[in-house]
Design an enzyme around this catalytic site. Structure first.
Site, short mmCIF file in Angstrom:
data_model
loop_
_atom_site.label_atom_id
_atom_site.label_comp_id
_atom_site.label_asym_id
_atom_site.label_seq_id
_atom_site.Cartn_x
_atom_site.Cartn_y
_atom_site.Cartn_z
N ASN A 57 47.72 79.88 27.29
CA ASN A 57 47.19 80.52 28.60
C ASN A 57 46.17 81.56 28.16
O ASN A 57 46.20 82.13 27.33
CB ASN A 57 48.78 81.10 29.00
CG ASN A 57 48.30 81.66 30.61
OD1 ASN A 57 47.67 80.95 31.38
ND2 ASN A 57 48.92 82.65 30.78
N HIS B 114 45.09 85.20 30.28
CA HIS B 114 45.74 86.01 31.33
C HIS B 114 44.41 87.10 31.56
O HIS B 114 44.15 87.66 30.37
CB HIS B 114 46.90 86.92 30.71
CG HIS B 114 47.48 87.79 31.64
ND1 HIS B 114 47.97 87.51 32.98
CD2 HIS B 114 47.56 88.97 31.67
CE1 HIS B 114 48.28 88.29 33.41
NE2 HIS B 114 48.13 89.55 32.81
#
Length: 192
Positions: free
Chosen positions: A108, A110
């Site tokens: 991911n 962020h």
């Protein structure tokens, strides 16, 4: 070459950057095979169409629970021989069903320098707090919220006079520059 699926919920700017960088550079360790979106109106779908990338729309409310939703996703991923999942603005918590199927194979990005400002509004939270710097973090996904092992981080100084929109713009520039490169390096280490 590692086969990648990108998951997105909205705009798809990072998705487009990841795809375009494989076409316009030496990033050759991965291939984006598909985009998976969880919202019917996600703009990322239009980007996928323009880029010639297969797109699946899997809507959570069409399933009786999260386990069934993620089992459908796994079915799609297996049909397409996906080896790595890349979250790019995918606004859902991944549960154990998908985490177990793709253990240490979900990453991911962020828009904050973790562990500061986890959650769905990392840029806004950083801006409102008045900090002088924030950044971008790429990390493995675990069952927490932005709590997985960090792969790479880059800081960004917040300049005097910046408003929230300017900070968002600068964060996205960093994301679009680093995500394809880190993804390429990571893909080069994945054993087939």
């Amino acid at each position: 070459m590692v086969k990648v699926a990108v998951f997105a919920s909205g705009n798809g700017g990072n998705f487009q950057s990841i795809v375009e960088n494989t076409k316009n550079s030496n990033l050759k360790n991965y291939s984006v095979e598909l985009l998976l979106v969880d919202k019917e109106d996600a703009y990322a779908k239009k980007r996928a169409e323009k880029l010639g990338i297969l797109c699946y729309t899997v809507i959570p409310k069409n399933f009786s629970n999260k386990k069934e939703y993620e089992e459908k996703i796994i079915e799609i991923l297996e049909e397409n021989e996906i080896e790595l999942i890349v979250l790019a603005g995918y606004m859902r918590i991944i549960s154990s069903t998908l985490l177990k199927a793709y253990e240490n194979k979900i990453i991911n990005i962020h828009p904050a320098y973790l562990p500061n400002f986890p959650g769905k509004d990392g840029i806004g939270d950083a801006f409102r707090s008045g900090v002088k710097e924030t950044g971008v973090t790429i990390h493995y996904v675990d069952e927490g919220v932005d709590s997985g092992k960090i792969i790479y981080q880059e800081k960004l100084a917040i300049k005097d006079g910046w408003n929230l929109e300017k900070l968002e713009e600068e964060i996205h520039k960093v994301e679009h520059r680093i995500y394809p490169d880190i993804l390429n390096k990571l893909s080069g280490k994945i054993k087939k």
